[in-house]
Design an enzyme around this catalytic site. Structure first.
Site, PDB file in Angstrom:
ATOM      1  N   GLY A 128       0.778  -1.236   0.000  1.00  0.00           N
ATOM      2  CA  GLY A 128       0.000   0.000   0.000  1.00  0.00           C
ATOM      3  C   GLY A 128       0.804   1.277   0.000  1.00  0.00           C
ATOM      4  O   GLY A 128       0.236   2.371  -0.087  1.00  0.00           O
ATOM      5  N   GLU A 145       4.456  -6.532   1.742  1.00  0.00           N
ATOM      6  CA  GLU A 145       3.886  -6.957   0.463  1.00  0.00           C
ATOM      7  C   GLU A 145       3.676  -5.800  -0.507  1.00  0.00           C
ATOM      8  O   GLU A 145       2.567  -5.598  -1.000  1.00  0.00           O
ATOM      9  CB  GLU A 145       2.489  -7.514   0.789  1.00  0.00           C
ATOM     10  CG  GLU A 145       2.207  -8.894   0.344  1.00  0.00           C
ATOM     11  CD  GLU A 145       0.879  -9.354   0.944  1.00  0.00           C
ATOM     12  OE1 GLU A 145       0.792 -10.541   1.228  1.00  0.00           O
ATOM     13  OE2 GLU A 145      -0.052  -8.545   1.122  1.00  0.00           O
ATOM     14  N   PRO A 146       4.701  -5.019  -0.799  1.00  0.00           N
ATOM     15  CA  PRO A 146       4.477  -3.888  -1.702  1.00  0.00           C
ATOM     16  C   PRO A 146       4.244  -4.336  -3.149  1.00  0.00           C
ATOM     17  O   PRO A 146       4.829  -5.319  -3.605  1.00  0.00           O
ATOM     18  CB  PRO A 146       5.789  -3.089  -1.597  1.00  0.00           C
ATOM     19  CG  PRO A 146       6.821  -4.092  -1.204  1.00  0.00           C
ATOM     20  CD  PRO A 146       6.115  -5.126  -0.361  1.00  0.00           C
ATOM     21  N   ARG A 186       2.827  -1.577  -5.923  1.00  0.00           N
ATOM     22  CA  ARG A 186       3.087  -0.323  -6.623  1.00  0.00           C
ATOM     23  C   ARG A 186       4.502   0.212  -6.405  1.00  0.00           C
ATOM     24  O   ARG A 186       5.174   0.609  -7.365  1.00  0.00           O
ATOM     25  CB  ARG A 186       2.071   0.717  -6.116  1.00  0.00           C
ATOM     26  CG  ARG A 186       2.120   2.039  -6.837  1.00  0.00           C
ATOM     27  CD  ARG A 186       1.222   3.068  -6.112  1.00  0.00           C
ATOM     28  NE  ARG A 186      -0.017   2.505  -5.647  1.00  0.00           N
ATOM     29  CZ  ARG A 186      -1.168   2.533  -6.323  1.00  0.00           C
ATOM     30  NH1 ARG A 186      -1.247   3.129  -7.475  1.00  0.00           N
ATOM     31  NH2 ARG A 186      -2.260   1.977  -5.807  1.00  0.00           N
ATOM     32  N   CYS A 213     -13.646   6.392 -27.308  1.00  0.00           N
ATOM     33  CA  CYS A 213     -14.921   7.074 -27.533  1.00  0.00           C
ATOM     34  C   CYS A 213     -15.617   7.354 -26.215  1.00  0.00           C
ATOM     35  O   CYS A 213     -16.715   6.855 -25.966  1.00  0.00           O
ATOM     36  CB  CYS A 213     -15.798   6.224 -28.440  1.00  0.00           C
ATOM     37  SG  CYS A 213     -14.973   5.830 -29.974  1.00  0.00           S
ATOM     38  N   GLU A 214     -14.961   8.099 -25.347  1.00  0.00           N
ATOM     39  CA  GLU A 214     -15.536   8.469 -24.053  1.00  0.00           C
ATOM     40  C   GLU A 214     -14.958   9.800 -23.627  1.00  0.00           C
ATOM     41  O   GLU A 214     -13.744   9.998 -23.686  1.00  0.00           O
ATOM     42  CB  GLU A 214     -15.142   7.447 -22.972  1.00  0.00           C
ATOM     43  CG  GLU A 214     -15.891   6.171 -23.106  1.00  0.00           C
ATOM     44  CD  GLU A 214     -16.124   5.443 -21.794  1.00  0.00           C
ATOM     45  OE1 GLU A 214     -16.163   6.082 -20.725  1.00  0.00           O
ATOM     46  OE2 GLU A 214     -16.283   4.235 -21.883  1.00  0.00           O
ATOM     47  N   TYR A 261      -0.098  -1.077 -12.237  1.00  0.00           N
ATOM     48  CA  TYR A 261      -1.525  -1.121 -12.559  1.00  0.00           C
ATOM     49  C   TYR A 261      -1.876  -0.477 -13.900  1.00  0.00           C
ATOM     50  O   TYR A 261      -3.014  -0.061 -14.108  1.00  0.00           O
ATOM     51  CB  TYR A 261      -2.351  -0.491 -11.415  1.00  0.00           C
ATOM     52  CG  TYR A 261      -2.118  -1.167 -10.080  1.00  0.00           C
ATOM     53  CD1 TYR A 261      -2.582  -2.445  -9.842  1.00  0.00           C
ATOM     54  CD2 TYR A 261      -1.397  -0.534  -9.069  1.00  0.00           C
ATOM     55  CE1 TYR A 261      -2.341  -3.087  -8.622  1.00  0.00           C
ATOM     56  CE2 TYR A 261      -1.150  -1.157  -7.850  1.00  0.00           C
ATOM     57  CZ  TYR A 261      -1.628  -2.433  -7.632  1.00  0.00           C
ATOM     58  OH  TYR A 261      -1.384  -3.061  -6.430  1.00  0.00           O
ATOM     59  N   ARG A 294      -6.213   4.296 -14.670  1.00  0.00           N
ATOM     60  CA  ARG A 294      -6.196   4.878 -13.326  1.00  0.00           C
ATOM     61  C   ARG A 294      -6.767   6.304 -13.235  1.00  0.00           C
ATOM     62  O   ARG A 294      -7.468   6.616 -12.276  1.00  0.00           O
ATOM     63  CB  ARG A 294      -4.777   4.832 -12.731  1.00  0.00           C
ATOM     64  CG  ARG A 294      -4.229   3.394 -12.624  1.00  0.00           C
ATOM     65  CD  ARG A 294      -3.027   3.272 -11.712  1.00  0.00           C
ATOM     66  NE  ARG A 294      -3.364   3.536 -10.331  1.00  0.00           N
ATOM     67  CZ  ARG A 294      -3.213   4.667  -9.720  1.00  0.00           C
ATOM     68  NH1 ARG A 294      -2.643   5.692 -10.330  1.00  0.00           N
ATOM     69  NH2 ARG A 294      -3.593   4.826  -8.466  1.00  0.00           N
TER      70      ARG A 294
HETATM   71  N1  LLP Z   1      -1.336  -7.076  -0.723  1.00  0.00           N
HETATM   72  C1  LLP Z   1      -2.641  -7.259  -0.969  1.00  0.00           C
HETATM   73  C2  LLP Z   1      -3.366  -8.320  -0.298  1.00  0.00           C
HETATM   74  C3  LLP Z   1      -3.285  -6.432  -1.894  1.00  0.00           C
HETATM   75  O1  LLP Z   1      -4.576  -6.599  -2.131  1.00  0.00           O
HETATM   76  C4  LLP Z   1      -2.552  -5.414  -2.555  1.00  0.00           C
HETATM   77  C5  LLP Z   1      -3.203  -4.533  -3.523  1.00  0.00           C
HETATM   78  C6  LLP Z   1      -1.193  -5.283  -2.267  1.00  0.00           C
HETATM   79  C7  LLP Z   1      -0.608  -6.127  -1.336  1.00  0.00           C
HETATM   80  C8  LLP Z   1      -0.307  -4.264  -2.933  1.00  0.00           C
HETATM   81  O2  LLP Z   1      -0.742  -2.962  -2.793  1.00  0.00           O
HETATM   82  P1  LLP Z   1       0.172  -1.775  -3.371  1.00  0.00           P
HETATM   83  O3  LLP Z   1       1.478  -1.839  -2.629  1.00  0.00           O
HETATM   84  O4  LLP Z   1       0.345  -1.994  -4.822  1.00  0.00           O
HETATM   85  O5  LLP Z   1      -0.603  -0.561  -3.073  1.00  0.00           O
HETATM   86  N2  LLP Z   1      -5.680  -0.939  -9.005  1.00  0.00           N
HETATM   87  C9  LLP Z   1      -5.415  -0.020  -7.920  1.00  0.00           C
HETATM   88  C10 LLP Z   1      -4.679  -0.674  -6.788  1.00  0.00           C
HETATM   89  C11 LLP Z   1      -5.387  -1.862  -6.187  1.00  0.00           C
HETATM   90  C12 LLP Z   1      -4.580  -2.541  -5.143  1.00  0.00           C
HETATM   91  C13 LLP Z   1      -5.167  -3.838  -4.769  1.00  0.00           C
HETATM   92  N3  LLP Z   1      -4.448  -4.579  -3.791  1.00  0.00           N
HETATM   93  C14 LLP Z   1      -4.638   1.179  -8.460  1.00  0.00           C
HETATM   94  O6  LLP Z   1      -4.318   1.223  -9.633  1.00  0.00           O
HETATM   95  O7  LLP Z   1      -4.371   2.122  -7.695  1.00  0.00           O
END
Ligand code: LLP
Length: 404
Positions: free
Chosen positions: A226, A264-265, A267, A334-335, A363, A304
């Site tokens: 996150g 668990e990163p 992004r 087309c939006e 993403y 996004r």
């Molecule tokens: N762990 C779990 C269980 C998750 O569901 C996620 C993301 C992560 C780790 C990694 O999160 P991150 O570090 O990437 O923030 N499509 C959206 C993001 C959805 C994230 C879903 N879960 C976007 O483009 O912002």
């Protein structure tokens, strides 16, 4: 905001030693261009930070949903990360990329019987239980992986509501008291939380970790991902080192120092490594006096901005010095909502110019579609002046390749 291994020389953007305009000429546009060195540096940074801050066992796991591409996964397997998979498809990719199954974490709030069986057969190391029923289904399958329970800690955080997951009402995980009851009848190695995405502060994590402590004493705590990344100038985010330090400090304070900690990163490992190259197709004045710059991609390669109101920046790959009039960069779909970047200064954009949007590694490829029959872009790895296609561009034939 641009990848670690990039530079601007004579106004021209270079990525991994490759001239971005030459990349556009050779591979066409739109194209996702990835600096391999940036991926590796981020992976090493997280691993080093966790080792420095946390004396005990633990690991850094790539949330593969952020960039589910075999080549990216292979880089991270080589760098020693584990991998989070949230479906049979992601599991398939991770295995194919060479992750040892013990380093895989299977997530998901609607795991199918087939996905659970696939994970057991592959020897996936950890399954993160979303709900009580899943524990019973697994027991029936007679499996042996390590089990964690995903807890909804009930904390809110400051991000778009679509990517907030740790609050009351979230569709993910179980309440703390349900996890406590589950632990009484199932052999749980530990707990998991993931409170949201693109988060800019450690505070909600601290509150969530405290909520985990109240569930009971376990051996393993997977604290999720996150961590936010800067998308535009002035975006204020927590640096990766500080995030790891803050997570570990909170875990030590709330859970004790000897625990196995998992981070668990998604992004933060891939976003900055990637940029998207487009070709400008038209430039025209808008009714409000702005300049409308239309490119050859859009919501099919980067959803996004439309889904989360996410801000991006843009530049001309051959005239990176900036300046110029205020432009709106729009896609070809087309939006009306197909707007990639608002209010960006571009120096006299013209049809044929290569336009770049940075920070598209996370993403983008992951959520790409064929809307309007647009083939999805290739992924190009650049390193040491060499460029190689790791995912080819889709063809028009691919668009009907599944017809029967
Ligand atoms: N762990 C779990 C269980 C998750 O569901 C996620 C993301 C992560 C780790 C990694 O999160 P991150 O570090 O990437 O923030 N499509 C959206 C993001 C959805 C994230 C879903 N879960 C976007 O483009 O912002």
């Amino acid at each position: 905001m641009y990848p670690e291994d990039s530079s601007v020389e004579g106004g021209v953007l270079t990525i991994g030693g490759c001239d971005s305009r030459a990349l556009a000429r050779e591979f066409g546009t739109p194209a996702y261009v990835v600096a391999e060195a940036d991926l590796r540096a981020r992976a090493r940074g997280f691993i080093r930070a966790l080792a420095e801050r946390h004396g005990g066992p633990g690991e850094v796991v790539f949330a593969s949903k952020a960039f589910p591409c075999t080549a990216v996964l292979r880089v991270f397997a080589e760098e020693g990360l584990g991998c989070d998979v949230a479906s049979g498809g992601e599991l398939h990719l991770a295995l194919r990329a060479g992750f040892t199954p013990e380093r895989l974490y299977l997530h998901g709030n609607a795991k199918s019987e087939a996905e659970l069986a696939m994970a057991l057969e592959a020897g996936v190391g950890t399954i993160v239980l979303d709900n009580e029923g899943e524990a019973d289904r697994l027991a029936a399958l007679d499996g042996g992986p390590r089990l964690l329970a995903r807890v909804v800690p009930g904390v809110d955080a400051d991000t778009h509501e679509h990517i907030l997951t740790g609050q009351a009402g979230s569709k993910f995980g179980m309440a703390p008291d349900v996890a406590r009851a589950l632990a009484a009848r199932v052999d749980l190695a530990g707990l998991h939380m993931h409170i949201g995405s693109q988060l800019r502060s450690l505070d909600p994590y601290r509150r969530a970790i405290a909520a985990l402590a109240a569930v009971g004493d376990f051996e393993v705590y997977d604290l999720g991902g996150g961590l936010g990344v800067p998308y535009v100038d002035g975006d204020d985010v927590v640096a990766a080192d500080d995030w790891v330090a803050g997570m570990v400090a909170a875990a030590h304070a709330e859970l004790g120092e000897g625990k196995s900690l998992v981070l668990e990163p998604g992004r933060a490992l891939v976003a900055t490594a990637g940029v998207t190259l487009y070709t400008v197709e038209s430039v025209k004045p808008g009714l409000a006096g702005e300049t409308i710059v239309a490119v050859d991609g859009g919501m099919s390669d980067n959803l996004r901005p439309m889904l989360y109101g996410a801000a991006y920046s843009a530049a001309l790959a051959g005239r990176m010095d900036g300046g110029g009039s205020v432009s709106t960069v729009v896609g070809k779909h087309c939006e009306s909502g197909d707007v990639l970047v608002r209010d960006v200064a571009l120096p006299d954009p013209r049809p044929g110019d290569v336009l770049v949007t940075p920070v598209t590694g996370a993403y983008g490829h992951a959520m790409a579609s064929n809307y309007n029959g647009v083939p999805r872009p290739p992924v190009i790895f650049c390193s040491g002046g060499d460029a190689r296609v790791v995912v080819r561009r889709e063809t028009y034939e691919d668009l009907h390749g599944r017809d029967v």
